[in-house]
Motif scaffolding. Structure first.
Motif, PDB file in Angstrom:
ATOM      1  N   GLN A 227      10.485  -6.468  -5.252  1.00  0.00           N
ATOM      2  CA  GLN A 227      10.224  -8.131  -4.449  1.00  0.00           C
ATOM      3  C   GLN A 227       9.446  -7.803  -3.854  1.00  0.00           C
ATOM      4  N   GLY A 228       9.560  -6.297  -2.812  1.00  0.00           N
ATOM      5  CA  GLY A 228       8.866  -5.816  -1.951  1.00  0.00           C
ATOM      6  C   GLY A 228       8.603  -7.061  -1.001  1.00  0.00           C
ATOM      7  N   LEU A 229       7.937  -6.588   0.245  1.00  0.00           N
ATOM      8  CA  LEU A 229       7.644  -7.093   1.406  1.00  0.00           C
ATOM      9  C   LEU A 229       5.947  -7.872   1.749  1.00  0.00           C
ATOM     10  N   THR A 230       5.356  -9.081   1.836  1.00  0.00           N
ATOM     11  CA  THR A 230       4.250  -9.774   1.670  1.00  0.00           C
ATOM     12  C   THR A 230       4.139  -9.864   3.459  1.00  0.00           C
ATOM     13  N   GLN A 237      -3.707 -10.477   1.963  1.00  0.00           N
ATOM     14  CA  GLN A 237      -2.478 -10.407   2.048  1.00  0.00           C
ATOM     15  C   GLN A 237      -1.547  -8.870   1.220  1.00  0.00           C
ATOM     16  N   HIS A 238      -0.759  -8.245   1.684  1.00  0.00           N
ATOM     17  CA  HIS A 238      -0.134  -6.585   1.999  1.00  0.00           C
ATOM     18  C   HIS A 238       1.505  -6.970   1.243  1.00  0.00           C
ATOM     19  N   THR A 239       1.590  -6.222   0.353  1.00  0.00           N
ATOM     20  CA  THR A 239       2.613  -5.979  -0.252  1.00  0.00           C
ATOM     21  C   THR A 239       3.154  -4.722  -0.313  1.00  0.00           C
ATOM     22  N   PHE A 240       3.875  -4.509  -0.113  1.00  0.00           N
ATOM     23  CA  PHE A 240       4.356  -2.921   0.015  1.00  0.00           C
ATOM     24  C   PHE A 240       6.377  -3.603  -0.731  1.00  0.00           C
ATOM     25  N   TYR A 241       5.805  -2.681  -1.726  1.00  0.00           N
ATOM     26  CA  TYR A 241       7.025  -2.345  -3.041  1.00  0.00           C
ATOM     27  C   TYR A 241       7.450  -1.077  -2.749  1.00  0.00           C
ATOM     28  N   LEU A 249       3.855   3.017  -2.804  1.00  0.00           N
ATOM     29  CA  LEU A 249       2.681   1.601  -3.391  1.00  0.00           C
ATOM     30  C   LEU A 249       2.645   0.398  -2.728  1.00  0.00           C
ATOM     31  N   GLU A 250       1.501   0.688  -2.320  1.00  0.00           N
ATOM     32  CA  GLU A 250       1.387  -1.334  -2.198  1.00  0.00           C
ATOM     33  C   GLU A 250      -0.054  -1.873  -3.202  1.00  0.00           C
ATOM     34  N   LYS A 251       0.147  -3.052  -2.664  1.00  0.00           N
ATOM     35  CA  LYS A 251      -0.725  -4.321  -3.260  1.00  0.00           C
ATOM     36  C   LYS A 251      -1.105  -5.548  -2.500  1.00  0.00           C
ATOM     37  N   ILE A 252      -3.054  -5.349  -2.432  1.00  0.00           N
ATOM     38  CA  ILE A 252      -3.678  -5.614  -1.381  1.00  0.00           C
ATOM     39  C   ILE A 252      -4.644  -6.460  -2.528  1.00  0.00           C
ATOM     40  N   ALA A 253      -4.274  -7.836  -1.929  1.00  0.00           N
ATOM     41  CA  ALA A 253      -4.996  -9.386  -2.187  1.00  0.00           C
ATOM     42  C   ALA A 253      -6.241  -9.136  -1.564  1.00  0.00           C
ATOM     43  N   VAL A 254      -7.596  -9.006  -1.804  1.00  0.00           N
ATOM     44  CA  VAL A 254      -8.619  -9.139  -0.852  1.00  0.00           C
ATOM     45  C   VAL A 254      -9.322 -10.292  -1.092  1.00  0.00           C
ATOM     46  N   THR A 255      -9.801 -10.678  -0.313  1.00  0.00           N
ATOM     47  CA  THR A 255     -11.187 -11.758  -0.583  1.00  0.00           C
ATOM     48  C   THR A 255     -11.774 -11.428   1.195  1.00  0.00           C
ATOM     49  N   GLY A 256     -13.638 -10.830   0.770  1.00  0.00           N
ATOM     50  CA  GLY A 256     -14.096 -10.891   1.376  1.00  0.00           C
ATOM     51  C   GLY A 256     -14.539  -9.217   2.010  1.00  0.00           C
ATOM     52  N   GLY A 303     -10.717  -9.141  -5.203  1.00  0.00           N
ATOM     53  CA  GLY A 303      -9.709  -8.641  -6.267  1.00  0.00           C
ATOM     54  C   GLY A 303      -8.250  -8.231  -6.197  1.00  0.00           C
ATOM     55  N   VAL A 304      -7.991  -6.966  -6.393  1.00  0.00           N
ATOM     56  CA  VAL A 304      -6.344  -7.019  -5.904  1.00  0.00           C
ATOM     57  C   VAL A 304      -6.963  -4.956  -6.010  1.00  0.00           C
ATOM     58  N   LEU A 305      -6.301  -4.405  -5.543  1.00  0.00           N
ATOM     59  CA  LEU A 305      -6.196  -3.103  -4.918  1.00  0.00           C
ATOM     60  C   LEU A 305      -4.743  -2.873  -5.122  1.00  0.00           C
ATOM     61  N   LEU A 306      -4.913  -1.582  -5.765  1.00  0.00           N
ATOM     62  CA  LEU A 306      -3.235  -0.672  -5.508  1.00  0.00           C
ATOM     63  C   LEU A 306      -3.020   0.525  -4.772  1.00  0.00           C
ATOM     64  N   LYS A 307      -2.482   0.608  -3.834  1.00  0.00           N
ATOM     65  CA  LYS A 307      -3.208   1.617  -3.078  1.00  0.00           C
ATOM     66  C   LYS A 307      -1.966   2.857  -2.416  1.00  0.00           C
ATOM     67  N   GLY A 308      -2.057   3.691  -3.085  1.00  0.00           N
ATOM     68  CA  GLY A 308      -0.593   4.942  -3.657  1.00  0.00           C
ATOM     69  C   GLY A 308      -1.292   5.875  -2.564  1.00  0.00           C
ATOM     70  N   TRP A 309       0.119   6.488  -1.167  1.00  0.00           N
ATOM     71  CA  TRP A 309      -0.083   6.953  -0.370  1.00  0.00           C
ATOM     72  C   TRP A 309       1.187   7.878  -0.147  1.00  0.00           C
ATOM     73  N   ALA A 310       1.794   8.577   1.262  1.00  0.00           N
ATOM     74  CA  ALA A 310       2.404   9.439   1.174  1.00  0.00           C
ATOM     75  C   ALA A 310       2.992   9.359   2.839  1.00  0.00           C
ATOM     76  N   PRO A 311       3.398   7.269   3.345  1.00  0.00           N
ATOM     77  CA  PRO A 311       2.860   8.214   5.141  1.00  0.00           C
ATOM     78  C   PRO A 311       4.650   7.950   5.556  1.00  0.00           C
ATOM     79  N   GLY A 312       5.516   7.992   4.382  1.00  0.00           N
ATOM     80  CA  GLY A 312       6.977   8.283   4.964  1.00  0.00           C
ATOM     81  C   GLY A 312       7.676   7.035   5.482  1.00  0.00           C
TER      82      GLY A 312
END
Length: 335
Positions: A227-230, A237-241, A249-256, A303-312
């Protein structure tokens, strides 16, 4: 040092289960049996390259080495790039398979935990996600050629996110497009390949039943989509999965306009919906970009971006706390 966001040119792989989905949906310059586009890869068998700008044509590993500390930031410089990010287009179903962890992989191999985002699924789609029995019954079914009867099928739709921990049996099914983030590993043990014959060899593909049995966790709970944390950050709008010791893994719904805040580590971005502009260059669905730790990322569009990274988890928790997020218990549940 040039610290700008860079575009990446992927490496493509053909498979007997591949097809034209990545070309049809994203305009990728693929063949007729392409199954995978390795968007962010420093694997020797298929490295992505920098596409345009000062470092045009460099392999990802060469680019990382050239930037050094500017790429890694306050993270220790790793012996190998830690992530592998793919787009998968499956015309046919993949094998029933499992991946080991770093702790139980064979010598010379590495562990492989991963997560999926379903980008396209046919009506009433289902993925293989675990089993409906324990180890003893599963072993008996294998010996009797009844493995298909033991599989757990999970209904999924576009937008669903699944955490595929090492040790979980799984398989992608027909006509699916998947975004996958994983450890930088290509270690896969096949249980079953649907009795197919590989046209290239005239024989069935190799199975790895004993190795697969040794690493499969039959006690893992049969979970569903994450479900993630939005939360809203600067109007986006950021959703951390997922956030574990291996990747996030994070989803970012961007407007502007979306200006990402660097957290002391590199990040990758794949646009899966909409259009935008980064560094004065158009970004379309299926494009993947990478920003070094010392750089900045600015996306203008919708648009919708999927962000992949490794912050811990510790760094992510500190970041969310700085934004006024008081209940951080959800972070501990992010895979």
């Amino acid at each position: 040092m040039d610290q700008a966001t860079v575009f990446l040119k992927p490496a493509f792989f053909s498979h007997l289960w591949g097809g034209t989905l990545l070309r049809d949906y994203f305009g990728k310059p693929t063949g007729d049996n392409t199954g995978e586009s390795w968007e962010v890869s420093a694997q020797g068998k298929g490295e992505s390259r920098i596409d345009g700008g000062r470092y045009d044509g460099l392999l990802l590993s060469e680019y990382v080495q050239r930037l050094g500390e500017d790429f890694w930031g306050d993270q220790p410089e790793a012996a190998r790039f830690p992530l592998l990010i793919k787009l998968i287009g499956a015309r046919d179903k993949l094998s029933v398979q499992v991946h080991p962890s770093d702790a139980n992989c064979a010598p010379g191999e590495s562990g492989k935990a991963e997560a999926w985002v379903v980008l396209h699924a046919p009506p009433q789609a289902q993925l293989v996600f675990g089993t409906r029995c324990g180890r003893t019954e599963f072993r008996k079914a294998l010996e009797e050629g009844r493995i298909a009867d033991t599989l757990r099928y999970l209904p999924v739709k576009a937008g669903d996110v699944l955490n595929i921990e090492a040790g979980r049996l799984h398989a992608i099914t027909e006509n699916m497009i998947i975004y996958e983030i994983q450890q930088n590993s290509d270690t896969t043990y096949r249980f079953y390949d649907w009795d197919r014959i590989d046209a290239a060899t005239g024989r069935p593909r190799e199975l790895h039943v004993e190795r697969a049995m040794a690493v499969t966790d039959f006690e893992t709970a049969n979970a569903g989509p994450v479900q993630g944390l939005t939360i809203s950050i600067d109007g986006q709008q950021h959703t951390f999965y997922i956030c574990n010791d291996l990747f996030a893994l994070e989803k970012i719904a961007v407007t502007g306009q979306f200006a990402d805040v660097r957290l002391g580590c590199f990040a990758t971005y794949t646009l899966v919906e909409g259009y935008g502009v980064v560094e004065g260059r158009p970004v379309k669905p299926g494009d993947t970009l990478l920003t070094p730790a010392a750089g900045s990322f600015l996306f203008e569009g919708k648009g919708v971006l999927l962000k992949g990274w490794a912050p811990g988890r510790a760094r992510l928790s500190a970041y969310l706390q700085s934004l006024g997020q008081r209940d951080l218990s959800a972070v501990a549940q992010l895979g």
